[in-house]
Design a protein around this motif. Structure first.
Motif, PDB file in Angstrom:
ATOM      1  N   PHE A 141      14.735  62.765 137.794  1.00  0.00           N
ATOM      2  CA  PHE A 141      14.006  61.548 137.449  1.00  0.00           C
ATOM      3  C   PHE A 141      14.626  60.276 138.023  1.00  0.00           C
ATOM      4  O   PHE A 141      13.915  59.327 138.346  1.00  0.00           O
ATOM      5  N   LYS A 155      10.776  69.428 140.092  1.00  0.00           N
ATOM      6  CA  LYS A 155       9.889  68.376 139.588  1.00  0.00           C
ATOM      7  C   LYS A 155       8.611  68.321 140.413  1.00  0.00           C
ATOM      8  O   LYS A 155       7.500  68.238 139.859  1.00  0.00           O
ATOM      9  N   THR A 170       9.997  53.932 134.327  1.00  0.00           N
ATOM     10  CA  THR A 170       9.974  54.963 133.285  1.00  0.00           C
ATOM     11  C   THR A 170      10.830  56.154 133.678  1.00  0.00           C
ATOM     12  O   THR A 170      11.586  56.690 132.857  1.00  0.00           O
ATOM     13  N   ASP A 171      10.733  56.568 134.939  1.00  0.00           N
ATOM     14  CA  ASP A 171      11.531  57.699 135.413  1.00  0.00           C
ATOM     15  C   ASP A 171      13.024  57.389 135.364  1.00  0.00           C
ATOM     16  O   ASP A 171      13.837  58.219 134.957  1.00  0.00           O
ATOM     17  N   ASN A 172      13.378  56.172 135.795  1.00  0.00           N
ATOM     18  CA  ASN A 172      14.790  55.788 135.774  1.00  0.00           C
ATOM     19  C   ASN A 172      15.336  55.749 134.356  1.00  0.00           C
ATOM     20  O   ASN A 172      16.462  56.192 134.092  1.00  0.00           O
ATOM     21  N   LEU A 173      14.540  55.212 133.436  1.00  0.00           N
ATOM     22  CA  LEU A 173      14.966  55.143 132.038  1.00  0.00           C
ATOM     23  C   LEU A 173      15.133  56.539 131.458  1.00  0.00           C
ATOM     24  O   LEU A 173      16.096  56.813 130.730  1.00  0.00           O
ATOM     25  N   THR A 174      14.207  57.430 131.793  1.00  0.00           N
ATOM     26  CA  THR A 174      14.315  58.824 131.345  1.00  0.00           C
ATOM     27  C   THR A 174      15.598  59.458 131.880  1.00  0.00           C
ATOM     28  O   THR A 174      16.317  60.151 131.163  1.00  0.00           O
ATOM     29  N   GLY A 175      15.880  59.206 133.149  1.00  0.00           N
ATOM     30  CA  GLY A 175      17.090  59.749 133.760  1.00  0.00           C
ATOM     31  C   GLY A 175      18.349  59.226 133.104  1.00  0.00           C
ATOM     32  O   GLY A 175      19.304  59.977 132.866  1.00  0.00           O
ATOM     33  N   ALA A 234      20.656  68.884 130.724  1.00  0.00           N
ATOM     34  CA  ALA A 234      20.173  67.508 130.602  1.00  0.00           C
ATOM     35  C   ALA A 234      20.545  66.697 131.836  1.00  0.00           C
ATOM     36  O   ALA A 234      19.748  65.900 132.345  1.00  0.00           O
ATOM     37  N   ALA A 250      18.090  65.004 134.614  1.00  0.00           N
ATOM     38  CA  ALA A 250      18.227  63.572 134.882  1.00  0.00           C
ATOM     39  C   ALA A 250      18.164  63.287 136.374  1.00  0.00           C
ATOM     40  O   ALA A 250      17.577  62.286 136.809  1.00  0.00           O
ATOM     41  N   VAL A 286      18.691  58.049 129.971  1.00  0.00           N
ATOM     42  CA  VAL A 286      18.808  58.610 128.616  1.00  0.00           C
ATOM     43  C   VAL A 286      19.324  60.048 128.673  1.00  0.00           C
ATOM     44  O   VAL A 286      20.217  60.440 127.912  1.00  0.00           O
ATOM     45  N   LEU A 287      18.773  60.832 129.582  1.00  0.00           N
ATOM     46  CA  LEU A 287      19.224  62.222 129.741  1.00  0.00           C
ATOM     47  C   LEU A 287      20.684  62.292 130.182  1.00  0.00           C
ATOM     48  O   LEU A 287      21.449  63.139 129.711  1.00  0.00           O
TER      49      LEU A 287
END
Length: 245
Positions: A76, A201, A5-10, A69, A73, A12-13
């Motif tokens: 994350f 973070k 989830t963290d990697n995906l968030t990173g 952003a 990123a 996308v950002l």
């Protein structure tokens, strides 16, 4: 690469960051053109009239949003995953320059864009797992390894040579001088942004990192790198985008 989830968030950002930063290049170029038309002095030869141009500030705000952003990123996702995606801002700039500025990209430029996309995808797919970081002091230990300190010293020396020797002599005619300064400083800011982003973070998660002097040192390095890059990026951008014509 395991996309948690963290990697995906990173990711996308990082992609959103590339979009904002790529768009800001076009907006700021229009602002630089207007400023040069009014003052008669281009930013590439030392003019700062663009600071009074509203359109340039719109581009700057757009870039700041993209940089924020990108900064988040790094908190994350691993730096090796986020950094290559920043190259996609070049693709965004190329597309927008074609449609908005009516500029044509040469064949070598098209090849460069394709290489950016392929390289970014390959690095993202094969990016290694990042070890969990529980304190900014862990990053400090890695940053003070002899090999990395040697690299930092070499980068600082090269930047000083480019700024004080080559920039006054051929910076206004050779795009590689300003590009080199921005790239070298960027290589240092990546480590510092990662450290600062991770510190914030962890702080928001309840592990206060602001009590460590290392956090504030990384913040100082980030500020120094960003200011330097912004100054020389405004000088190099008109030359880079002029290659579309």
């Amino acid at each position: 690469m395991d996309f948690s989830t963290d990697n995906l968030t990173g990711v996308v950002l990082a992609l959103l960051s590339s979009g904002f930063i790529g768009g800001s290049f076009i907006i700021k170029k229009k602002g630089l053109r207007r400023a040069a038309a009014v003052s008669g002095v281009r930013a590439g030869v030392g003019g700062y009239a663009y600071l009074l141009e509203p359109l340039w500030w719109v581009g700057m705000i757009t870039m700041i949003v993209g940089e924020v952003a990108n900064f988040i990123a790094y908190a994350f996702a691993p730096a090796v995953l986020v950094t290559p995606l920043g190259a996609l801002s070049i693709i965004v700039s190329a597309v927008l320059a074609h449609f908005i500025l009516k500029e044509k990209l040469h064949k070598l430029g098209m090849l460069g864009c394709v290489m950016c996309i392929v390289g970014s995808v390959i690095i993202v797919i094969h990016a290694p797992q990042e070890s969990p970081i529980t304190s900014v002091q862990e990053i400090w230990i890695m940053a003070t390894q002899p090999a990395f300190l040697l690299y930092v010293g070499s980068v600082i020396m090269l930047v000083f040579i480019l700024v004080f020797h080559f920039s006054p002599r051929c910076g206004h005619t050779d795009v590689l001088v300003y590009t080199g300064i921005c790239s070298l400083m960027g290589s240092l800011s990546v480590m510092s942004v990662k450290a600062l982003g991770t510190s914030l973070k962890l702080t928001f998660e309840g592990k206060n990192q602001l009590i460590y002097p290392e956090t504030w040192f990384f913040m100082l390095v980030v500020a120094t790198c960003v200011v330097t890059q912004m100054n020389y990026l405004n000088k190099v951008r008109p030359k880079m985008l002029s290659n579309f014509n």
